[in-house]
Structure formats: C-alpha cells, structure tokens
Design an enzyme around this catalytic site. Structure first.
Site, mmCIF file in Angstrom:
data_model
loop_
_atom_site.group_PDB
_atom_site.id
_atom_site.type_symbol
_atom_site.label_atom_id
_atom_site.label_comp_id
_atom_site.label_asym_id
_atom_site.label_seq_id
_atom_site.Cartn_x
_atom_site.Cartn_y
_atom_site.Cartn_z
ATOM 1 N N GLU A 128 143.488 102.859 79.116
ATOM 2 C CA GLU A 128 142.790 101.742 79.534
ATOM 3 C C GLU A 128 143.454 100.410 79.268
ATOM 4 O O GLU A 128 142.743 99.285 79.032
ATOM 5 C CB GLU A 128 141.564 101.721 79.085
ATOM 6 C CG GLU A 128 141.196 101.541 77.603
ATOM 7 C CD GLU A 128 141.047 102.782 76.920
ATOM 8 O OE1 GLU A 128 140.458 102.872 75.731
ATOM 9 O OE2 GLU A 128 141.627 103.726 77.326
ATOM 10 N N ASP B 50 142.813 95.108 77.212
ATOM 11 C CA ASP B 50 142.529 96.648 76.837
ATOM 12 C C ASP B 50 140.734 96.432 77.102
ATOM 13 O O ASP B 50 140.013 95.698 76.794
ATOM 14 C CB ASP B 50 142.587 97.003 75.391
ATOM 15 C CG ASP B 50 142.229 98.353 75.171
ATOM 16 O OD1 ASP B 50 143.162 98.961 75.215
ATOM 17 O OD2 ASP B 50 141.053 98.747 74.917
#
Length: 249
Positions: A161, A118
């Site tokens: 993301e 992440d």
C-alpha cells in the site's frame, strides 16, 4: 495473412514452373543453359522477374516477423516495469529512475526530492471488506496519484500500500506542496465496495519527503531512508499528513 501468403507463393511457383520446364527440355537437347536463355530474352526476363518477386516476398515476410519480435520484446520490457494490479510503474522502474535522476542532479547541482506515501489503516479495509475491496482501493488510489502528478514527475507503486514520487528540481518545501496535493487527492477518492456490499470506503495517506536540498550529497538509499523515516513520523503524529525530513547538521 497465412492463406494469402500461401496463395502468392503458389502463383509465383506456377509462373516459374512452365519456363523451367521449357529450359529443362533445351538442356536435355544439349543446349547450354546460358545459350537457351540468350535464345529467349523473354524467358530470361520472365524468370528474373519471378525470382525477384519470390525473394521480395520472402524478405517482406522476414521483415514483418522481425518487427513482430521487436514489438514482443518491447511489450515484455514494459511489463517488467509495470505494476500488474494498478498499471503504474513498479519499484524496479522507480529505483532505476531514481539512480538516473540523482546522477543528473549531481551533474547540474539541481535538487531532487523523493516522496513516500503509505495508506493509513489499509489492513482494516482488507479485514473488514475483503481483499477485492483492498485491490479496488489500491487501483483508485493509483489513478488519483497519476492524475495529480505533473509532467517530469515519476510516480510508482513500490509496495503493498506504498507509493512513491520522484520530483526533479524540487526542494523539501516544494516537494511538500506536491505531496500535500497528492495526499488531498487520495483523501477525496471514494471506492465502491465489491461483492454486493452497500456503500463506499475512503482512505487517507501519510507522506514523507526527503530532498537533496536538505540532504546534500545523499545517496539514493539515504534519500529513500530519510523519506521513509519522515513518513513514519507523519504516522506517529496522527496520520493523514506530510512530514519533511530534517536538514543534515
């Protein structure tokens, strides 16, 4: 192609039209069709060849159309498992491959690892430089991830993301090495700011690893949850690092 096909059909029609006219005259004179054809073997051959050409042409057209439909279906299937922004495999593809690889790992007894990465402070890039800059960062990150993984490893974008890796025959320690290699590659990426802004931006990632070598008998959902929890542990420890899920007790 359409014009060429039309001209070919016209030529075939004209080539058959004259003999058919002659045959019609014979029929009007009371001569049976079979007898008329037997009286003129050349006419029989002429019409047979013309008919074969016509059917061959139609078969070719239908074959090309079928190939085109197969190609369209293959492209639609590819789009359904591809992330539109980055061109990576998407979450649907990743979950399908995870189920397949987990079944294979259980059959062979080999370990299987999942890595979740992440991006750190990604929202800040969107807030400070706009979503075009954020998209550019995601695209460049995807390129770095894809360039760093190796044959047999699956990489995908599974969230805004968030990226994931599927690593067959990998223990927690070996998967950690892969995650660190990918994390380091992401940290080296420079993304030029769009919209005429000067300069570049960089970003880091936090990674969580879970493997069936430490979590024997884990389901796909349990592996993903363990990797996700390890990723959040990496965030809590300062970000830009990798944490491996602890073995089951």
């Amino acid at each position: 192609m359409k014009r060429t096909t039309t001209r070919t059909l016209q030529a075939v029609g004209l080539s058959i039209g004259a003999p058919l006219g002659w045959l019609l005259i014979e029929l009007l004179r009371g001569v049976p069709a079979g007898a008329a054809l037997l009286r003129s073997p050349l006419l029989y051959l002429y019409m047979t060849i013309g008919t074969a050409v016509a059917f061959g042409l139609f078969g070719s057209i239908l074959g090309r159309r079928e190939d085109h439909l197969l190609d369209v279906n293959a492209r639609l299937e590819m789009l359904s498992v591809t992330d539109a922004l980055t061109g990576m495999r998407n979450v649907r593809y990743f979950y399908t491959r995870l189920a397949e690889e987990l079944a294979e790992a259980k059959r062979t007894g080999d370990p299987l690892a999942v890595v979740i990465l992440d991006l750190d402070h990604f929202k800040r890039i969107n807030d400070e430089h706009g979503h075009l800059a954020g998209d550019a960062v995601l695209i460049n990150t995807a390129r770095a991830v894809t360039a760093t993984t190796r044959h047999g490893e699956t990489e995908a974008r599974i969230g805004g993301e968030e990226f994931a890796l599927l690593l067959p025959n990998s223990s927690g320690s070996s998967a950690c090495e892969v995650a660190e290699r990918v994390r380091a590659a992401i940290a080296q990426v420079e993304t030029r700011l769009p919209n005429g802004d000067a300069g570049f931006v960089r970003i880091t990632a936090s990674a969580g690893v879970a493997s069936t070598s430490e979590l024997p008998g884990a389901t796909a959902q349990e592996l993903l949850q363990a990797a996700d929890e390890a990723m959040y542990a990496a965030k809590a420890q300062g970000r830009n690092r990798t944490v491996v899920a602890a073995p089951r007790r």
